[in-house]
Every structure is written in C-alpha cells, then in structure tokens.
Design a protein around this motif. Structure first.
Motif, PDB file in Angstrom:
ATOM      1  N   TYR A 153       1.196   4.190  -2.881  1.00 33.30           N
ATOM      2  CA  TYR A 153       0.724   5.519  -2.651  1.00 33.30           C
ATOM      3  C   TYR A 153       1.760   6.154  -3.167  1.00 33.30           C
ATOM      4  N   LYS A 155       0.915  -1.235   0.224  1.00 31.93           N
ATOM      5  CA  LYS A 155      -0.110  -0.011  -0.095  1.00 31.93           C
ATOM      6  C   LYS A 155       0.718   1.278  -0.042  1.00 31.93           C
ATOM      7  N   TRP A 156       1.804   1.121   0.724  1.00 35.35           N
ATOM      8  CA  TRP A 156       2.794   2.320   0.789  1.00 35.35           C
ATOM      9  C   TRP A 156       3.396   2.664  -0.393  1.00 35.35           C
ATOM     10  N   HIS A 170      -3.765  13.943   3.303  1.00 31.95           N
ATOM     11  CA  HIS A 170      -2.418  13.216   3.255  1.00 31.95           C
ATOM     12  C   HIS A 170      -1.530  13.280   2.178  1.00 31.95           C
ATOM     13  N   TRP A 171      -2.356  13.256   0.859  1.00 34.28           N
ATOM     14  CA  TRP A 171      -1.338  13.347  -0.531  1.00 34.28           C
ATOM     15  C   TRP A 171      -0.771  14.944  -0.415  1.00 34.28           C
ATOM     16  N   VAL A 177     -12.916  10.886  -2.619  1.00 34.85           N
ATOM     17  CA  VAL A 177     -11.584  11.021  -2.022  1.00 34.85           C
ATOM     18  C   VAL A 177     -11.869  11.517  -0.498  1.00 34.85           C
ATOM     19  N   THR A 178     -11.186  10.807   0.198  1.00 30.87           N
ATOM     20  CA  THR A 178     -11.053  11.392   1.690  1.00 30.87           C
ATOM     21  C   THR A 178      -9.479  11.415   2.175  1.00 30.87           C
ATOM     22  N   THR A 179      -8.748  11.313   1.509  1.00 30.83           N
ATOM     23  CA  THR A 179      -7.092  11.400   1.774  1.00 30.83           C
ATOM     24  C   THR A 179      -6.524  12.318   1.105  1.00 30.83           C
TER      25      THR A 179
END
Length: 171
Positions: A11, A7-8, A57-58, A52-54
C-alpha cells in the motif's frame, strides 16, 4: 504478521512512488506552487475505478505522506483529498459512465479546491496573497498540468485496478 507487513508495504509503495516523483524530478523545472499534483490525480483516477472500496483510506494515507513534505498543514490536504475522492465516487456511481470526462471534471474541481483551501489558509494565517495572482499564476497553470497528466494516470490506474480486482469487467 508477515502478510500484514507485506500488504502495508504494498500500500505504501503505491503512493510513495508518485510522492517521490512529485518532490524529486518534477521539483526542479517549475516553482513549488505550479508543480503538478500527482498524488491528487492518482487519488482521483483510483477512486473512479470500479470495484475500489478503499479510496478514502488512500486519501488519509496520501494526506499523511504529503503533509510530511509540504509546508501546508495536514487539514488542507485532508479536506482536498477527501473532497476529490467523494466527488470521484459520486460521479463513478451515479452520474457518468464516461471515465475520461469524469476524470477531467474531478481533476479540475480537485485542483481548484486544493488551491482555494491553500489560499484561504494562507490568508487567515496572515500571509499577503493576492487572489488574482494566485489564480492566474498558480491555480490555472496547475490545472493545466494536472489535466495533461490525468490522461496517462487514468489508464495506469485502470490497469492497476484490473490487476488488483481481476473479476471486474473491463470498460
């Protein structure tokens, strides 16, 4: 552990590719100041997608990645990227349902914000920078380039959002 590492890596690759494009092939054809801000445009396009909820974070991850390859300090990018994401989320949820108009607005405001913050930082650090030269020779060409690349990146991020969030309704 392997799922977390995968996942990392996933991203990181979403922002690493635009970052490499921004500092690689596009670096030679224009001066450093008037390169298109691809990472800013991608953040705006991603934050405008439904589901989109992140996005913040981006913005933090983009700040870390761009600060590594830039001479500008990290807090200039953090303020600009968080401002872009906040404006995009505000427009996406409350004001407009026309994604292209929202994308142009966020791209315009975000590019101007980034250049204004850079100008103020350089002015406060003792650099002699003319406001008229920085607006006319750097900010306006950057706005034009960002507007030109905003159209394809909005479509690309829409496709990525539908791939990541398949339950979202297509616009």
């Amino acid at each position: 552990l392997f799922a977390l590492l995968y996942k990392w890596q996933s991203y990181n690759s979403r922002l690493l590719l635009p970052l490499l494009i921004a500092i690689g092939p596009l670096a030679g054809w224009a001066s450093e100041a008037i390169r298109p801000r691809i990472v800013l445009v991608i953040l705006a396009a991603w934050a405008l997608q439904e589901g989109v909820t992140t996005a913040f974070h981006w913005a933090f991850l983009a700040t870390a990645m761009v600060s590594i390859v830039s001479r500008m300090p990290w807090f200039v990018y953090l303020a600009a990227y968080c401002g872009v994401v906040y404006l995009a989320l505000l427009l996406q949820k409350r004001v407009w349902q026309v994604p292209m108009l929202a994308m142009f607005s966020v791209t315009f405001v975000g590019t101007i914000l980034l250049h204004l913050l850079s100008f103020f930082y350089l002015s406060l650090s003792g650099e002699r920078v003319s406001l008229t030269d920085s607006v006319g020779l750097i900010a306006l060409p950057s706005v034009l380039l960002n507007m030109l690349i905003a159209i394809p990146f909005l479509g690309l991020m829409r496709d990525v959002a539908h791939w990541v969030f398949p339950s979202a309704k297509p616009a």
